[in-house]
Motif scaffolding. Structure first.
Motif, short mmCIF file in Angstrom:
data_model
loop_
_atom_site.label_atom_id
_atom_site.label_comp_id
_atom_site.label_asym_id
_atom_site.label_seq_id
_atom_site.Cartn_x
_atom_site.Cartn_y
_atom_site.Cartn_z
N VAL A 31 -8.47 -1.27 -8.71
CA VAL A 31 -7.05 -1.18 -8.33
C VAL A 31 -6.94 -0.73 -6.88
N ALA A 32 -7.71 0.29 -6.53
CA ALA A 32 -7.67 0.79 -5.15
C ALA A 32 -8.23 -0.25 -4.19
N GLN A 33 -9.29 -0.92 -4.63
CA GLN A 33 -9.90 -1.94 -3.78
C GLN A 33 -8.92 -3.09 -3.54
N GLN A 79 -5.17 -6.02 -0.06
CA GLN A 79 -3.83 -6.58 0.16
C GLN A 79 -3.16 -5.95 1.37
N ALA A 80 -3.32 -4.64 1.49
CA ALA A 80 -2.67 -3.95 2.61
C ALA A 80 -3.24 -4.45 3.94
N GLU A 102 3.14 -9.73 -0.85
CA GLU A 102 3.02 -8.51 -1.64
C GLU A 102 4.39 -7.87 -1.85
N SER A 103 5.21 -7.91 -0.80
CA SER A 103 6.50 -7.21 -0.86
C SER A 103 7.64 -8.18 -1.14
N LYS A 156 -6.53 -14.78 7.29
CA LYS A 156 -5.74 -13.58 7.02
C LYS A 156 -6.10 -12.94 5.68
N PHE A 157 -6.38 -13.75 4.69
CA PHE A 157 -6.53 -13.21 3.34
C PHE A 157 -8.00 -13.09 2.92
#
Lengths: 1184, 178
Positions: free
Chosen positions: A1057-1059, A1064-1065, A1092-1093, A1159-1160
């Motif tokens: 989850v953190a990864q 994503q950030a 994401e947002s 970018k991703f």
């Protein structure tokens, strides 16, 4: 709310009525219309004894609120409540011909006769009341439609309706009518809510898109490849062939209609018409190349023109030669779009020599003439019923689609509704033209302007209605219009002034767009005077005021500067806000002068723009706009303010973001990613300054506030950075280039083409099989049987077999799209040719009805058909062979209990030597490892269950294991290490997986169960139907498969989850939505569902930073999902992804793919061969 | 591919009314709403889910009807602009859009209202910047953004959670607004 469409002749037959009429006029506008019949009368105003009041105007409401403002004018002069007046706008059968709705003239010009008509009616009614009441007219007053003596407060009043009882008064409109003095206004000048908004906000309003008439069919058009080009010999003559058979399979299809280069399809249902238009195979001649439009200045200089001198005073040449500081400047405006949010739509009913057209046209009367020419019927037999449409701002495809609908309706003899696609509207709308403004001038030693020698080039005309050109009814000879002269005369008193217009034909299809040629001309005027002020070391506002002598302009400029707290400055301040961000303020002013030269002015406007510029990234943000306007008398100040907001936002969008791009032959931008417009977060704070001028005539307000926009922003960027931009849009690329910042590196050049691997494979296989085949016998047939009675199988057994069939995905391959399940016939493309899946239903002749269990088992375990023929290993018998006897028996029971379907299997089309089926015997010798699956006692029962499901009927390896040169699955470490199927990459399921977060049992379960893993993405392509089929299996089996597959995976991530959040950030922070084509496409086309947002939308939100396809070794899956979307998601919770095959060209897809990768998947290497992969995927859509 | 259950009619609810339609499951929802159910609220804008003009609510969540298939709404509740409220009894978001005069041509209005309604149901007291982000992927060409944002903040206020909203609304046009 339905558009009122009364017929004047019917109204005029009634008694108890008053009508104000005027002889019909011949309108000679930009868009010609035929003269009216002798003696024809136009109805302007109608009142009856029931209280109805109808006012008629030939212009239309484009969403600007003129319906409300005109009603205010009529209600005011008649002393009626606003709600009592109904406006009828733009119907050829009902309203006066007042020309096209252009040039902000509806209030300033078209309303004048209407206002007089209302005043005249009031005088007439008061005179009737005077007679009835026995009171002199000048002692009567009117309130809310009741006439009564001024003195008494009694009941002596009499209403308009009562006065009209039994009368049939017909008055001709008088030229001089006493109008109500402005000081008495109660309704005009008030902020009045628009009459149409409540219905629009509740879905009750009827737009042209919502018109439905009895018996209506749906049409779509197929446009030629020269998208957005409408001049040249090839127009109307480029069609080679239409293959009607290519749409014969579409249900509900009524007709394919072809005339010249016009092609349309008609169907019962809208989606059927859309599908037919999409599928119709059409062969066109290649269109000729366009001039190079990347360098617009050069393209416009090279475009043939004739020169008109619009002004010549003093001696511009001598004064410039004598200037202390010569300053020659070139300003360039890009092609831009009207960009209606709704693709144009119309309904037409053409029968028996008569035509009725429901249209959102901006020009009902010119459209009627076009339809008359197109269909060869009299204008009198054509009625245009004008309904509101999506905002237009000039000339969109509303007229084109009306003509399209007329052609299709005539062809099928029924009413037809046609709506264009987004792609067609973008590509074909007549563009706002590019424009070149060249100034020769300079500054004298005393800081005064030496000369202003201005030349403007504007390649635009009225954009002939498309069907006229496509059908050849009108030659595509590209007429030249004199329209580049709007506001070409600068507002400043230059002693030595020369102004020239280079009139020229369009290069691409172009017509007027808001601020027609005036916005670009003012961009030059207002940039140049800023450049003069800077060179002279004088504050820009102060410098303007020295040469601006129009008192209303001076008042406005001073007022706007004061309200904006204009900061006096004599040089660019380059004030640092924070880090790389600098701020600046810019001023611009314009009086929008329009219509045939010398034209006349609409409202005055002035801007102060506050911007912030990031000098490193080149990003420009317009933070605030203070905009002032002098509109004379404001009929509805709320409406004017609304128009000012709209102009500021749209013009800011044009200045910052908008520029049409072109391929070698056509318009390239076909959706909102390639052609982005301003979004909510980018909208500046807007302060409106309205100049009160109640005693001056009302002035058009629909365009004025757009005119100073780009110059104000450019001037603000100059104040912020010291750098002058002379060519919008002011994109980050342009700003960085102007600032001399290094540009991001170009994407790597595509490497040379390689021979595809399967070509090598074919050669090798030919050799190997050639040797193997001779030694091996052809197998014998197994005797046919009579189909077993389904009742001989237990219900449990059949149910289990149904589940196993789902596990084996039988139906996925053995069903054609839209066909009967398991009846076969689906084409399977392999590197060696096309095979067709067989009919698995128990039909005795074409299916497996005569197959004994032994025959079935041999096919499943050995790949031999009942008749002894070898089956190609596209049928995964190398996996199926591992199935247990009991499961095979259950599967047989299920297949035999299906309803039989007659469906012969087409012959395979394999290349030599693969077309020799017996050669497969050799292949089997090499690669078939018969034998049922054996459990591994060292592993858990769950793992073993999973292994069995995956390796036998589940046949995961058939796609996910790489194949050798002979097309057989590799073994050992290569097992599940990734393969290719139908143009899709089946990713590695082992530690070789490129997924940034390794697969776990939990995510595998989620993916196989729901079609989605939050850390990996959505099942697409051939995997979507697999997951859909797996729905038949219980959770325990899915869990077992996950357990087994997870055992191949890499190390379990510590904190996925953190990864995931970190990945994503990082990606989100790196996005550059305005920078580069790829960035714009992502933001406009992908981000709504993937950012994401982004907004919460139905379905899953796959994170591209985690997506397996974006991290894959090859771009194929990403390209295929972009081209074709996910047409049949695995589950109904996922949502649907559209394909962009018809919306993006290859270059756009490649740009997007490169951007997404960079970018991703920032740590993955750039893909090579993207362009080739895109072309290959487009040419070979596959069957998924 | 056509699976057995595809032959059966598709059942779903629209604006509180149950429907069962015998149509292919890949049919885009917008065509069914507009043509079969004669609901004009959702508008076709792009067919690509880019502009938002076609927005409806599916089980209360905003959805783009131009890309959504019947399969995705099977067994679910769909709400269109007409189902949100009526001329006589508008939803608070509709009422706020009318009060704020938040339309020019109005073609995008359906999407703005439906998106705002879905947004406010999850974020009853948004800041202005949150409202801007919520509508980022709804396009308006007339430039009605100022009035639309004002409407969203008004609606938030009217729906009972709006002291921060009311405060934020004033920053839309600054103090210098005439």
């Amino acid at each position: 709310m339905t558009e009122p469409t009364p017929t004047p002749s019917a109204l005029l037959e009634r008694t108890g009525t008053l009508a104000i009429l005027r002889p019909s006029q011949h309108v000679r506008g930009l868009v010609p219309t035929a003269p009216p019949p002798e003696g024809a009368l136009d109805l302007f105003l109608f009142l009856d004894d029931a209280g109805a009041v109808m006012a008629f105007n030939g212009h239309v409401d484009l969403g600007t609120g003129i319906r409300t403002a005109l009603a205010q004018i009529v209600a005011e002069e008649l002393d009626l409540p606003l709600a009592a007046v109904t406006m009828v706008l733009g119907h050829t059968g009902g309203t006066p011909n007042q020309g096209a709705t252009i040039a902000s003239d509806s209030i300033q010009v078209s309303a004048i006769p209407l206002r007089r008509a209302a005043a005249q009616a009031r005088h007439h009614l008061v005179a009737l009341a005077a007679a009835a009441l026995g009171v002199p007219a000048d002692e009567l007053i009117v309130s809310d439609g009741v006439v009564h003596p001024r003195a008494s407060g009694s009941n002596a009043g009499i209403s308009y309706a009562t006065l009209l009882a039994g009368r049939q008064d017909r008055l001709m409109l008088e030229d001089s009518v006493t109008l109500k003095p402005a000081g008495d206004y109660r309704i005009v000048g008030q902020r009045v809510p628009r009459v149409d908004i409540p219905a629009k906000a509740t879905g009750a309003f009827v737009y042209v898109h919502d018109v439905r008439v009895p018996g209506m069919l749906h049409g779509r058009v197929v446009r030629p490849p020269y998208a957005g080009v409408d001049a040249g010999d090839f127009i109307g003559h480029s069609l080679i062939k239409v293959d009607e058979a290519s749409v014969a399979h579409i249900p509900g299809l009524v007709a394919v209609v072809t005339m010249g280069d016009f092609i349309g399809v008609v169907a019962e249902r809208e989606e059927q018409a859309a599908e037919a238009a999409r599928c119709l195979k059409v062969e066109w001649k290649a269109p000729p190349p366009l001039p190079e439009l990347k360098d617009l200045a050069q393209a416009l200089r090279a475009n043939p023109s004739t020169t008109r001198v619009l002004a010549d005073q003093g001696d511009a040449d001598a004064a410039r030669a004598a200037a202390a500081i010569p300053m020659d400047r070139t300003y360039v405006w890009p092609y831009q779009m009207h960009g209606s949010i709704g693709p144009s739509c119309a309904v037409a009913d053409v029968r028996d020599g008569q035509a009725t057209i429901w249209s959102g046209t901006q020009n009902p009367f010119p459209l009627r003439l076009d339809i008359s020419i197109l269909l060869g019927i009299e204008e009198a037999d054509i009625e245009i019923l004008r309904f509101e449409a999506a905002g237009c701002y000039g000339r969109n495809c509303a007229d084109d689609v009306a003509a399209d609908a007329a052609l299709l309706s005539r062809a099928v003899g029924r009413p037809v509704r046609v709506q264009l696609t987004r792609e067609q509207e973008h590509a074909w709308e007549p563009k706002g033209a590019a424009q070149l403004m060249e100034v020769k001038g300079g500054l004298n030693a005393d800081g005064t302007p030496a000369a202003y020698d201005f030349a403007t080039s504007y390649p635009s005309n009225a954009a002939t209605t498309l069907a006229l050109l496509l059908t050849g009814r009108v030659p595509a000879n590209n007429p030249v219009f004199e329209m580049g002269d709007r506001t070409a005369i600068p507002p400043y008193a230059y002693d030595n002034l020369r102004v020239k217009a280079h009139d020229m034909a369009p290069i691409v299809r172009a017509a007027w767009l808001r601020g027609v040629s005036a916005l670009p001309n003012s961009f030059a005027h207002e940039s140049y005077i800023d450049e003069l002020a800077a060179a002279a070391g004088v504050d820009p506002v102060e410098y303007r005021l020295r040469y601006l002598h129009d008192p209303r302009a001076v008042d406005l400029v001073k007022e706007v500067a004061a309200r904006a707290s204009w900061e006096h400055h004599t040089a660019p301040r380059q004030e640092v806000v924070d880090g790389d961000v600098v701020r600046g303020q810019g001023f611009a002013y314009a009086l929008y002068v329009h219509s045939k030269f010398p034209g006349y002015g609409a409202a005055w406007s002035a801007w102060v723009a506050d911007v912030e510029v990031n000098k490193r990234t080149g990003d420009v943000a317009v933070k605030r706009v203070v905009v002032g306007q002098d509109s004379g008398l404001m009929i509805n100040p709320a409406g004017i303010e609304h128009q000012i907001h709209g102009n500021v936002i749209q013009a800011t969008s044009r200045a910052l973001k908008e520029e049409v791009s072109f391929s070698e032959t056509a318009v390239a931008d076909k959706e909102w990613g390639a052609y982005p417009i301003l979004t909510f977060p980018e909208v500046p704070v807007i302060n409106v300054v309205l100049m009160p001028r109640p005693d001056d005539p009302p002035l058009g307000s629909g365009e004025s506030a757009s005119v100073p926009s780009a110059a104000a922003i450019a001037n603000a960027i100059f104040d912020a950075t010291g750098v002058r931009l002379r060519e919008p849009p002011f994109t980050p690329e342009r700003v960085r280039a102007a600032l001399g910042n290094p540009l991001p590196p170009e994407p790597p050049a595509p490497p040379a083409k390689k021979r595809p691997w399967f070509a090598l494979a074919g050669a090798a296989l030919a050799g190997a099989l050639g040797m193997a085949a001779v030694a091996l016998p052809i197998r014998g047939a197994i005797a046919p049987i009579t189909r077993p009675d389904p009742a001989s199988f237990s219900a449990d057994m059949i149910a289990r077999g149904r589940q196993l069939a789902a596990l084996g995905d039988c139906a996925v391959c053995h069903t054609v799209p839209g066909g009967t399940v398991n009846a076969g016939g689906r084409a399977l493309e392999t590197p060696y040719g096309t095979v067709y899946s067989t009919n698995l239903t128990p039909d005795p002749e074409t299916g497996i009805g005569r197959w004994s269990y032994a025959a079935f088992e041999r096919a499943m375990r050995e790949g031999i058909s009942r008749d002894g023929r070898h089956l190609y290993p596209a049928f995964p018998y190398t996996s199926f062979t591992r199935t247990s006897d009991t499961d095979l028996q259950a599967l047989y029971a299920f297949l035999m209990s299906q309803a039989p379907v007659v469906a012969p299997t087409p012959e395979a089309k394999m290349a030599f030597p693969f077309n020799i089926r017996p050669l497969m015997a050799g292949w089997n010798t090499l690669f078939l490892r018969p034998g049922q699956m054996q459990a591994d006692p060292a592993r858990s029962p769950q793992w073993n269950r999973g292994a069995y499901l995956v390796e036998s009927l589940g046949h995961c390896g058939a796609c996910h294991t790489p194949r050798n040169l002979l097309g057989a699955e590799k073994t050992g470490a290569a097992y599940l290490a990734g393969g290719m199927v139908d143009g899709w990459e089946a990713p590695a399921l082992t530690a070789l997986s490129k997924a940034p977060i390794p697969w776990t049992e939990a995510e595998l379960f989620s993916y196989l169960r729901t079609g989605f893993s939050r850390f990996h993405g959505t099942a697409a392509g051939p995997m979507a139907p697999v997951v859909e089929e797996l729905a038949a299996l219980p959770d325990a089996d899915i869990r077992a498969m996950a357990t087994y597959l997870a055992s191949f995976s890499g190390p379990v991530p510590a904190d996925p989850v953190a990864q995931a959040a970190a990945l994503q950030a990082e990606a989100t922070a790196s996005l550059r939505p305005l920078d580069s084509l790829g960035g714009r496409l992502y933001e406009g086309a992908c981000a709504a569902c993937h950012a994401e947002s982004g907004p919460t939308l139905f379905g899953v939100r796959p994170a591209l930073a985690l997506n397996t396809n974006v991290h894959a070794a090859r771009p194929d899956n990403l390209i295929r999902v972009i081209l074709d979307g996910i047409p049949k998601p695995a589950a109904r919770d996922l949502g649907d992804m559209p394909g962009f095959r018809d919306s993006f060209d290859d270059g756009q897809v490649a740009a997007l793919v490169r951007y997404l990768r960079a970018k991703f998947a920032p740590n993955a290497p750039a893909w090579s061969g993207v362009d080739e992969a895109v072309a290959l995927a487009r040419a070979n859509p596959g069957s998924h | 591919m056509s699976l057995p259950e595809h032959a059966a009619p598709v059942s779903f609810e629209v604006n509180g009314v149950a429907h069962s339609l015998d149509l292919p499951r890949e049919t885009r929802l917008i065509y069914v709403l507009r043509n079969d159910l004669q609901l004009n609220g959702p508008k076709f804008g792009c067919g690509l889910g880019e502009c938002g003009a076609c927005t409806v609510l599916v089980d209360g969540v905003a959805a783009r009807a131009c890309v959504l298939t019947l399969k995705s709404v099977e067994g679910r509740k769909v709400t269109t602009l007409e189902g949100l409220g009526t001329l006589d009894l508008p939803h608070p978001v509709q009422a706020a859009f009318i009060t704020a005069q938040a339309a020019q041509c109005g073609y995008c209005l359906n999407g703005m209202i439906m998106t705002a309604a879905a947004f406010l149901s999850r974020h009853p007291a948004p800041t202005l910047d949150e409202a801007r982000e919520a509508l980022r992927y709804n396009l308006c060409r007339c430039g009605t953004h100022v009035e639309i944002l004002r409407a969203v903040m008004l609606a938030a206020q009217a729906m009972g959670a709006g002291s921060t909203a009311a405060g934020a609304a004033t920053t839309l046009e600054g103090a210098d607004h005439d």
